[in-house]
Design a protein around this motif. Structure first.
Motif, PDB file in Angstrom:
ATOM      1  N   GLY A  78      -3.299   9.175   1.583  1.00  5.72           N
ATOM      2  CA  GLY A  78      -2.547   9.744   2.697  1.00  5.72           C
ATOM      3  C   GLY A  78      -1.682   8.708   3.383  1.00  5.72           C
ATOM      4  O   GLY A  78      -1.103   7.843   2.732  1.00  5.72           O
ATOM      5  N   ASP A  79      -1.628   8.789   4.676  1.00  6.49           N
ATOM      6  CA  ASP A  79      -0.768   7.946   5.496  1.00  6.49           C
ATOM      7  C   ASP A  79      -1.367   6.540   5.645  1.00  6.49           C
ATOM      8  O   ASP A  79      -2.300   6.329   6.404  1.00  6.49           O
ATOM      9  N   CYS A  80      -0.817   5.576   4.912  1.00  6.37           N
ATOM     10  CA  CYS A  80      -1.345   4.208   4.934  1.00  6.37           C
ATOM     11  C   CYS A  80      -1.318   3.592   6.328  1.00  6.37           C
ATOM     12  O   CYS A  80      -2.278   2.955   6.744  1.00  6.37           O
ATOM     13  N   ALA A  81      -0.211   3.756   7.020  1.00  7.66           N
ATOM     14  CA  ALA A  81      -0.078   3.140   8.346  1.00  7.66           C
ATOM     15  C   ALA A  81      -1.149   3.663   9.292  1.00  7.66           C
ATOM     16  O   ALA A  81      -1.596   2.949  10.183  1.00  7.66           O
ATOM     17  N   ARG A  82      -1.589   4.883   9.100  1.00  4.42           N
ATOM     18  CA  ARG A  82      -2.637   5.454   9.950  1.00  4.42           C
ATOM     19  C   ARG A  82      -4.034   5.102   9.424  1.00  4.42           C
ATOM     20  O   ARG A  82      -4.915   4.725  10.179  1.00  4.42           O
ATOM     21  N   ASN A  83      -4.271   5.211   8.131  1.00  2.00           N
ATOM     22  CA  ASN A  83      -5.602   5.005   7.562  1.00  2.00           C
ATOM     23  C   ASN A  83      -5.985   3.536   7.411  1.00  2.00           C
ATOM     24  O   ASN A  83      -7.165   3.195   7.488  1.00  2.00           O
ATOM     25  N   PHE A  84      -5.006   2.678   7.159  1.00  2.00           N
ATOM     26  CA  PHE A  84      -5.238   1.236   7.018  1.00  2.00           C
ATOM     27  C   PHE A  84      -4.179   0.486   7.819  1.00  2.00           C
ATOM     28  O   PHE A  84      -3.271  -0.117   7.263  1.00  2.00           O
ATOM     29  N   PRO A  85      -4.313   0.504   9.155  1.00  2.00           N
ATOM     30  CA  PRO A  85      -3.318  -0.202   9.967  1.00  2.00           C
ATOM     31  C   PRO A  85      -3.462  -1.712   9.811  1.00  2.00           C
ATOM     32  O   PRO A  85      -4.562  -2.220   9.551  1.00  2.00           O
ATOM     33  N   PRO A  86      -2.367  -2.443   9.966  1.00  2.00           N
ATOM     34  CA  PRO A  86      -2.436  -3.899   9.861  1.00  2.00           C
ATOM     35  C   PRO A  86      -3.346  -4.485  10.943  1.00  2.00           C
ATOM     36  O   PRO A  86      -3.428  -3.954  12.049  1.00  2.00           O
ATOM     37  N   ALA A  87      -4.019  -5.559  10.595  1.00  2.00           N
ATOM     38  CA  ALA A  87      -4.832  -6.304  11.571  1.00  2.00           C
ATOM     39  C   ALA A  87      -3.868  -7.196  12.341  1.00  2.00           C
ATOM     40  O   ALA A  87      -3.531  -8.297  11.906  1.00  2.00           O
ATOM     41  N   LEU A  88      -3.384  -6.683  13.456  1.00  2.00           N
ATOM     42  CA  LEU A  88      -2.378  -7.389  14.232  1.00  2.00           C
ATOM     43  C   LEU A  88      -2.978  -8.541  15.019  1.00  2.00           C
ATOM     44  O   LEU A  88      -4.104  -8.459  15.505  1.00  2.00           O
TER      45      LEU A  88
ATOM     46  N   PRO B 101       0.840  -1.208   0.000  1.00  2.00           N
ATOM     47  CA  PRO B 101       0.000   0.000   0.000  1.00  2.00           C
ATOM     48  C   PRO B 101       0.871   1.252   0.000  1.00  2.00           C
ATOM     49  O   PRO B 101       1.928   1.290   0.623  1.00  2.00           O
ATOM     50  N   ASP B 102       0.433   2.280  -0.738  1.00  2.00           N
ATOM     51  CA  ASP B 102       1.175   3.532  -0.803  1.00  2.00           C
ATOM     52  C   ASP B 102       0.232   4.709  -0.580  1.00  2.00           C
ATOM     53  O   ASP B 102      -0.974   4.524  -0.459  1.00  2.00           O
ATOM     54  N   GLN B 103       0.789   5.920  -0.542  1.00  2.00           N
ATOM     55  CA  GLN B 103      -0.021   7.105  -0.256  1.00  2.00           C
ATOM     56  C   GLN B 103      -1.163   7.296  -1.242  1.00  2.00           C
ATOM     57  O   GLN B 103      -2.244   7.717  -0.866  1.00  2.00           O
ATOM     58  N   LYS B 104      -0.947   6.960  -2.490  1.00  2.00           N
ATOM     59  CA  LYS B 104      -1.999   7.129  -3.501  1.00  2.00           C
ATOM     60  C   LYS B 104      -3.170   6.185  -3.228  1.00  2.00           C
ATOM     61  O   LYS B 104      -4.323   6.573  -3.295  1.00  2.00           O
ATOM     62  N   SER B 105      -2.862   4.942  -2.917  1.00  2.00           N
ATOM     63  CA  SER B 105      -3.933   3.967  -2.702  1.00  2.00           C
ATOM     64  C   SER B 105      -4.635   4.159  -1.365  1.00  2.00           C
ATOM     65  O   SER B 105      -5.755   3.702  -1.175  1.00  2.00           O
ATOM     66  N   CYS B 106      -3.978   4.825  -0.426  1.00  2.00           N
ATOM     67  CA  CYS B 106      -4.549   5.016   0.910  1.00  2.00           C
ATOM     68  C   CYS B 106      -5.110   6.406   1.119  1.00  2.00           C
ATOM     69  O   CYS B 106      -5.686   6.684   2.161  1.00  2.00           O
TER      70      CYS B 106
ATOM     71  N   PRO C  12      -2.295  -9.990   3.314  1.00  2.00           N
ATOM     72  CA  PRO C  12      -2.370  -9.333   4.620  1.00  2.00           C
ATOM     73  C   PRO C  12      -3.722  -8.641   4.813  1.00  2.00           C
ATOM     74  O   PRO C  12      -4.297  -8.104   3.861  1.00  2.00           O
ATOM     75  N   LEU C  13      -4.209  -8.661   6.051  1.00  2.00           N
ATOM     76  CA  LEU C  13      -5.476  -8.008   6.384  1.00  2.00           C
ATOM     77  C   LEU C  13      -5.218  -6.689   7.106  1.00  2.00           C
ATOM     78  O   LEU C  13      -4.272  -6.572   7.883  1.00  2.00           O
ATOM     79  N   TYR C  14      -6.092  -5.723   6.827  1.00  2.00           N
ATOM     80  CA  TYR C  14      -5.966  -4.378   7.385  1.00  2.00           C
ATOM     81  C   TYR C  14      -7.311  -3.925   7.925  1.00  2.00           C
ATOM     82  O   TYR C  14      -8.366  -4.342   7.454  1.00  2.00           O
ATOM     83  N   ARG C  15      -7.254  -3.021   8.891  1.00  2.00           N
ATOM     84  CA  ARG C  15      -8.459  -2.351   9.388  1.00  2.00           C
ATOM     85  C   ARG C  15      -8.561  -1.021   8.652  1.00  2.00           C
ATOM     86  O   ARG C  15      -7.554  -0.405   8.330  1.00  2.00           O
ATOM     87  N   GLY C  16      -9.765  -0.567   8.409  1.00  2.00           N
ATOM     88  CA  GLY C  16      -9.960   0.722   7.741  1.00  2.00           C
ATOM     89  C   GLY C  16     -10.476   1.744   8.738  1.00  2.00           C
ATOM     90  O   GLY C  16     -11.591   1.601   9.228  1.00  2.00           O
ATOM     91  N   LEU C  17      -9.683   2.756   9.037  1.00  2.00           N
ATOM     92  CA  LEU C  17     -10.111   3.748  10.020  1.00  2.00           C
ATOM     93  C   LEU C  17     -11.217   4.654   9.497  1.00  2.00           C
ATOM     94  O   LEU C  17     -11.798   5.412  10.260  1.00  2.00           O
ATOM     95  N   ILE C  18     -11.538   4.529   8.224  1.00  2.00           N
ATOM     96  CA  ILE C  18     -12.665   5.261   7.664  1.00  2.00           C
ATOM     97  C   ILE C  18     -13.989   4.704   8.227  1.00  2.00           C
ATOM     98  O   ILE C  18     -14.989   5.388   8.275  1.00  2.00           O
TER      99      ILE C  18
END
Length: 118
Positions: free
Chosen positions: A52-62, A45-50, A91-97
């Motif tokens: 903005g900040d991928c690590a913040r907007n789509f954090p990994p599902a730990l 994932p990169d800024q364009k696909s997210c 990999p799975l991610y949570r969406g903060l949206i």
């Protein structure tokens, strides 16, 4: 003080025994019922696909240390020593949206993020 100690024990127990991602209304969700996403873009994932900040907007599902793989749900080791949930190797991610269980606002975002529908 006893109430505080009891609460600390309860919280520690809750954290160490997080639920494996599971199905809810046809999509994978985390232990709080929040929708999980897979990134289907090229590369990481990169800024364009997210947007903005991928690590913040789509954090990994730990995953928690006590979590174990189950069927198509596996664990991926991360560079920092933690593990991330994956479904069929993605990999799975949570969406903060998403603000509440059942929200799927990230589905289809930038044609790169999609809910996981086993």
């Amino acid at each position: 003080m006893k109430a505080f100690a009891g609460m600390a024990i309860l919280l520690a127990t809750t954290v160490t025994h997080a639920a494996t991602p599971h199905l809810s209304e046809g999509v994978l969700v985390d232990d709080h019922g929040m929708t999980l996403y897979a990134f289907i873009g090229n590369g990481p994932p990169d800024q364009k696909s997210c947007e903005g900040d991928c690590a913040r907007n789509f954090p990994p599902a730990l995953a928690e240390q006590a979590d174990r793989p189950s069927g198509d749900l596996t664990l991926m080791a991360m560079a920092n020593g933690t593990s991330q949930w994956a479904y069929k190797g993605k990999p799975l991610y949570r969406g903060l949206i998403d603000k509440k269980p059942g929200d799927r606002h990230g589905d289809g975002l930038n044609q790169a993020w999609h809910t996981v529908q086993p």
